[in-house]
Design a protein around this motif. Structure first.
Motif, mmCIF file in Angstrom:
data_model
loop_
_atom_site.group_PDB
_atom_site.id
_atom_site.type_symbol
_atom_site.label_atom_id
_atom_site.label_comp_id
_atom_site.label_asym_id
_atom_site.label_seq_id
_atom_site.Cartn_x
_atom_site.Cartn_y
_atom_site.Cartn_z
ATOM 1 N N CYS A 62 1.682 -14.306 14.827
ATOM 2 C CA CYS A 62 1.460 -13.715 13.552
ATOM 3 C C CYS A 62 2.689 -13.826 12.716
ATOM 4 C CB CYS A 62 1.314 -12.096 13.784
ATOM 5 S SG CYS A 62 -0.225 -11.701 14.598
ATOM 6 N N PRO A 63 2.812 -13.435 11.399
ATOM 7 C CA PRO A 63 4.133 -13.414 10.832
ATOM 8 C C PRO A 63 5.204 -12.676 11.420
ATOM 9 C CG PRO A 63 2.301 -12.981 9.044
ATOM 10 C CD PRO A 63 1.717 -12.915 10.502
ATOM 11 N N ASN A 111 2.760 -8.836 5.929
ATOM 12 C CA ASN A 111 2.845 -7.787 7.207
ATOM 13 C C ASN A 111 2.628 -8.626 8.544
ATOM 14 O OD1 ASN A 111 2.857 -5.350 5.824
ATOM 15 N ND2 ASN A 111 0.502 -5.686 5.250
ATOM 16 N N GLN A 112 3.271 -8.097 9.605
ATOM 17 C CA GLN A 112 3.262 -8.720 10.906
ATOM 18 C C GLN A 112 1.745 -8.554 11.437
ATOM 19 O OE1 GLN A 112 5.740 -7.483 13.839
ATOM 20 N NE2 GLN A 112 5.558 -9.565 14.733
ATOM 21 N N PHE A 113 1.108 -7.280 11.205
ATOM 22 C CA PHE A 113 -0.117 -6.971 11.605
ATOM 23 C C PHE A 113 -1.087 -6.565 10.271
ATOM 24 C CE2 PHE A 113 2.854 -5.803 15.155
ATOM 25 C CZ PHE A 113 2.471 -6.727 15.895
ATOM 26 N N HIS A 114 -2.400 -6.980 10.579
ATOM 27 C CA HIS A 114 -3.220 -6.644 9.356
ATOM 28 C C HIS A 114 -3.432 -4.956 9.408
ATOM 29 C CE1 HIS A 114 -5.574 -9.979 7.373
ATOM 30 N NE2 HIS A 114 -4.942 -10.736 8.452
ATOM 31 N N ASP A 124 -1.925 -11.144 6.078
ATOM 32 C CA ASP A 124 -1.929 -9.919 5.307
ATOM 33 C C ASP A 124 -0.774 -9.673 4.395
ATOM 34 O OD1 ASP A 124 -3.195 -7.560 4.350
ATOM 35 O OD2 ASP A 124 -2.290 -6.485 5.819
ATOM 36 N N TRP A 125 -0.935 -9.802 2.906
ATOM 37 C CA TRP A 125 0.171 -9.607 2.125
ATOM 38 C C TRP A 125 0.645 -8.183 2.294
ATOM 39 C CZ3 TRP A 125 2.463 -13.293 -0.817
ATOM 40 C CH2 TRP A 125 1.692 -14.441 -1.020
ATOM 41 N N ASN A 126 1.943 -8.065 2.168
ATOM 42 C CA ASN A 126 2.673 -6.740 2.293
ATOM 43 C C ASN A 126 3.023 -6.294 0.412
ATOM 44 O OD1 ASN A 126 4.120 -4.173 2.335
ATOM 45 N ND2 ASN A 126 5.871 -5.291 3.641
ATOM 46 N N HIS A 127 1.992 -5.559 -0.050
ATOM 47 C CA HIS A 127 2.200 -5.326 -1.455
ATOM 48 C C HIS A 127 3.174 -4.344 -1.647
ATOM 49 C CE1 HIS A 127 -0.846 -8.074 -3.050
ATOM 50 N NE2 HIS A 127 -1.441 -7.611 -1.753
ATOM 51 N N GLU A 128 3.873 -3.528 -0.817
ATOM 52 C CA GLU A 128 5.016 -2.757 -0.931
ATOM 53 C C GLU A 128 6.340 -3.606 -0.940
ATOM 54 O OE1 GLU A 128 4.603 0.147 1.986
ATOM 55 O OE2 GLU A 128 3.486 1.414 0.821
ATOM 56 N N GLY A 173 -7.616 -4.377 -0.331
ATOM 57 C CA GLY A 173 -6.466 -4.867 0.581
ATOM 58 C C GLY A 173 -5.376 -4.607 0.116
ATOM 59 N N PHE A 174 -5.001 -4.004 -0.939
ATOM 60 C CA PHE A 174 -3.585 -4.018 -1.456
ATOM 61 C C PHE A 174 -2.798 -2.794 -0.646
ATOM 62 C CE2 PHE A 174 -4.151 -7.121 -4.707
ATOM 63 C CZ PHE A 174 -3.039 -7.035 -5.473
ATOM 64 N N GLY A 175 -3.920 -2.030 -0.164
ATOM 65 C CA GLY A 175 -3.366 -0.715 0.662
ATOM 66 C C GLY A 175 -2.433 -1.220 1.964
ATOM 67 N N GLN A 176 -1.343 -0.304 1.867
ATOM 68 C CA GLN A 176 -0.438 -0.400 3.179
ATOM 69 C C GLN A 176 -0.362 0.541 4.154
ATOM 70 O OE1 GLN A 176 1.436 -3.558 3.579
ATOM 71 N NE2 GLN A 176 -0.330 -3.944 1.955
ATOM 72 N N THR A 177 -1.335 1.628 3.751
ATOM 73 C CA THR A 177 -1.548 2.938 4.511
ATOM 74 C C THR A 177 -2.177 2.506 5.923
ATOM 75 O OG1 THR A 177 -1.867 4.269 2.967
ATOM 76 C CG2 THR A 177 -2.605 4.875 4.782
#
Length: 299
Positions: A20-21, A29-32, A45-49, A80-84
């Protein structure tokens, strides 16, 4: 490549044997985040934060809008932008559709910047969250992509299967009780890249039509059925979409040459008098929309 620049090659979860990243990847993100539902995993999975991801997104949008004069973008799966943490969503909400203020803030940040740097640029979200979140984004001025529901209702309408034709209204219009948007920016459509072609379904799955029947009468009935659905949809307020060659009754299976495979380009359909009737009807409906103030509530 950006993921591989900061990569942990050790198996990180059971379905990611190649790694993973890395935890210090500046963009991913390392994990989805959508951990409960691997059907929502499309690559890393992009980390949009991350400020680095935000800068990358902003520059990419500006490049296409300014260098190539794009009118705007239709964003896919903006949930998918969500980071929660997905475990914070209710059990059973595998697609993370419940209201999420953090996700809304991330999407508004991107949209505000896009509009500030590129006034009048078009923003369309395929969001498909619960309506309270969809409504907040819609009332912000973003056009919202309606999903498969309206397509199915148009299909039932032209097949004559709908016993309650209020469904085609409720699924396709911005101020129906299920949505109650402030602006006319609910983007329902008869066909898209995710749905089967209406003409193909008429030919193959509806009694009385056959793709092997080359008679003019058979094609006439198919096109006349399509006119009903297109006219109903295109007279709704809000942005409309005609998917490629839909205006000529395109009738190839969505899975022809594979789901995303190249499909035949049939410019010759315009030479058919009956197919051209559908083209002319759609053209006239857009003329009415573009030249008369039918929908003053549009943003």
């Amino acid at each position: 490549v950006m993921a591989q620049m900061y990569w942990d090659s050790n198996p990180c979860v059971s379905h990611k044997p190649n790694g993973c990243p890395a935890s210090d990847n500046p963009w991913f993100n390392q994990f989805h985040k959508m951990v409960r539902n691997t059907a929502g995993h499309w690559g890393v999975d992009w980390n949009h934060e991350s400020e680095h991801t935000q800068a990358f997104m902003d520059r990419a949008l500006d490049f296409w809008l300014q260098e190539y004069q794009f009118d705007g973008f239709r964003f896919d799966f903006t949930k998918g932008f969500g980071q929660t943490d997905p475990n914070d969503f209710p059990v059973g909400d595998e697609w993370a559709s419940s209201f999420n203020a953090d996700r809304i803030g991330l999407l508004k940040r991107m949209t505000n910047g896009m509009w500030a740097r590129n006034p009048s640029s078009v923003v369309i979200f395929e969001h498909l969250a619960n309506n309270d979140e969809d409504k907040e984004l819609a009332d912000f001025g973003i056009s919202m992509w309606s999903g498969v529901g309206h397509h199915n209702d148009v299909k039932g309408f032209i097949f004559g299967n709908n016993t309650d034709n209020t469904d085609i209204y409720n699924s396709g219009i911005y101020d129906a009780p299920a949505r109650n948007f402030l602006f006319a920016n609910w983007m329902s459509y008869p066909e898209s890249h995710d749905e089967q072609r209406l003409a193909y379904e008429l030919w193959n799955f509806y009694g009385g039509f056959s793709p092997t029947d080359s008679s003019a009468d058979s094609l006439n009935r198919v096109i006349d059925r399509l006119k009903i659905g297109w006219a109903f949809n295109l007279l709704f307020p809000g942005p409309r979409m005609v998917w490629q060659f839909g205006e000529l009754g395109y009738d190839y299976d969505i899975n022809f040459n594979g789901r995303t495979g190249e499909k035949p380009v049939r410019w010759d359909y315009y030479d058919n008098d009956k197919r051209r009737e559908l083209y002319q009807l759609i053209s006239k409906l857009f003329y009415l929309r573009n030249n008369y103030d039918l929908y003053p509530t549009s943003p």
